[in-house]
Write an enzyme that holds these catalytic residues in place. Structure first.
Site, PDB file in Angstrom:
ATOM      1  CB  THR A 126      30.542 -39.611  12.129  1.00 29.57           C
ATOM      2  OG1 THR A 126      30.747 -39.737  10.707  1.00 29.57           O
ATOM      3  CG2 THR A 126      29.101 -39.151  12.333  1.00 29.57           C
ATOM      4  N   GLY A 127      32.562 -37.478  10.793  1.00 32.04           N
ATOM      5  CA  GLY A 127      32.688 -36.349   9.877  1.00 32.04           C
ATOM      6  C   GLY A 127      34.139 -36.005   9.644  1.00 32.04           C
ATOM      7  CB  THR A 159      33.303 -42.514  11.209  1.00 31.33           C
ATOM      8  OG1 THR A 159      34.501 -42.086  10.574  1.00 31.33           O
ATOM      9  CG2 THR A 159      33.553 -42.736  12.680  1.00 31.33           C
TER      10      THR A 159
HETATM   11  N1  GLY Z   1      36.054 -38.741  11.527  1.00 30.04           N
HETATM   12  C1  GLY Z   1      36.841 -39.747  10.994  1.00 30.04           C
HETATM   13  C2  GLY Z   1      38.033 -39.305  10.312  1.00 30.04           C
HETATM   14  O1  GLY Z   1      38.187 -38.160   9.984  1.00 30.04           O
HETATM   15  O2  GLY Z   1      38.892 -40.096  10.072  1.00 30.04           O
END
Ligand code: GLY
Length: 311
Positions: A221-222, A170
């Site tokens: 993000t993650g 991401t």
């Molecule tokens: N954090 C981005 C996703 O899980 O799609």
């Protein structure tokens, strides 16, 4: 106020082969966003521009090169928030547009809503004159390889696996402009091998993205389901607001609390209303970069802070 543009390119295990492309892509993104701030542009314009650069770069999981769902398709999520008035726009499960972050911004600017999904988001894009790409245009060879690998081993503990260069990450940006206005933007293809129609934290205000001029701007993000359960971006902002924490401490402490409780990893970038910076991740790696004045700082490993001086 001294303008700052800070980006991330995804948290996870991140294979060694992806380190340099991510660092290069983050620096390019920072330059695009910072150029807008330097010319007096707004934080909102800057974060959109920075994210667009990463959506075009297959080193990241956004736009071209996004990971694939179980049906072998790219379905993307994005959100953008303006700290001036808390206005927010987001799209989820959108297909065949090159820059979901700009579509998210159009949701803010042109609709009374905050989030458009699936076919409705694509219909809105067409109405706004956003080009619809031929199906499959955003699918990269690496993404196909990553889906095949996922089907063999079914591992979604981190957003980016260590063994597969096709799992990417991401992207997000936060900025403060010369007027002290804050903004945040985040864009993703989601998690490799996700179910068709899965929505992520990246499309959810308070989870993937949050900005409030009174406190801070955050992009995360993650592991999306984990981030969403913890309302990660909002939790960081509220920790700064009510516990009086600086950006670094709030970002790192909230991430650690989330990982301790929910046993999955994430990362976040934060800029406070005073221009103080927070960068944290509980995953093995997260690529990030920022520009302030004539310095570009960047890193991907824990504790790393490399600096380029711009002459
Ligand atoms: N954090 C981005 C996703 O899980 O799609």
């Amino acid at each position: 106020m001294e303008p700052i543009l800070l980006v991330h390119g995804g948290a996870g295990d991140i294979p060694d082969s992806r380190i340099q492309p991510k660092i290069d892509g983050n620096k390019k993104s920072v330059e695009a966003g910072y150029a807008i701030l330097k010319n007096g542009g707004s934080a909102l314009e800057a974060v959109e521009a920075a994210v667009r650069v990463m959506e075009d770069d297959e080193a990241f999981n956004a736009g071209y090169g996004s990971v694939l769902n179980l049906g072998g398709e790219v379905e993307m999520d994005a959100s953008i928030m303006n700290g001036v008035d808390l206005s927010v726009g987001a799209v989820t499960v959108v297909k065949d547009v090159a820059h979901p972050i700009s579509l998210a911004r159009l949701v803010t600017d042109k609709t009374p809503h905050i989030l458009l999904a699936g076919a409705g988001a694509n219909k809105f894009a067409a109405e706004q004159g956003v080009p619809t790409l031929p199906p499959g245009s955003l699918v990269s060879p690496y993404a196909k390889q990553a889906l095949e690998e996922y089907k063999r081993r079914k591992d979604t503990r981190t957003e980016i696996g260590a063994r597969n260069p096709g799992e990417v990450g991401t992207v997000g940006a936060v900025a403060i402009d010369k007027n002290g206005n804050l903004a945040a933007a985040t864009s993703t293809g989601g998690i490799n091998g996700k179910m068709v129609g899965r929505s992520s934290d990246t499309s959810l205000v308070g989870c993937g993205t949050y900005a409030d001029n009174d406190v801070a701007a955050v992009s995360t993000t993650g592991h999306g389901e984990t981030i969403a359960k913890y309302c990660l971006a909002h939790a960081i902002v509220k920790s700064m607001q009510y516990e009086n924490k600086n950006a670094h401490d709030a970002t790192n402490q909230i991430l650690t609390q989330m990982t301790d409780k929910l046993k999955n990893t994430a990362g976040a970038i934060t800029i406070s209303k005073t221009g103080d910076i927070g960068i944290g991740f509980t995953s093995r790696r997260m690529s990030w970069a920022y520009r302030k004045g004539n310095e570009i700082h960047y890193g991907i490993e824990k504790g790393q802070d490399n600096v380029d001086i711009i002459s």
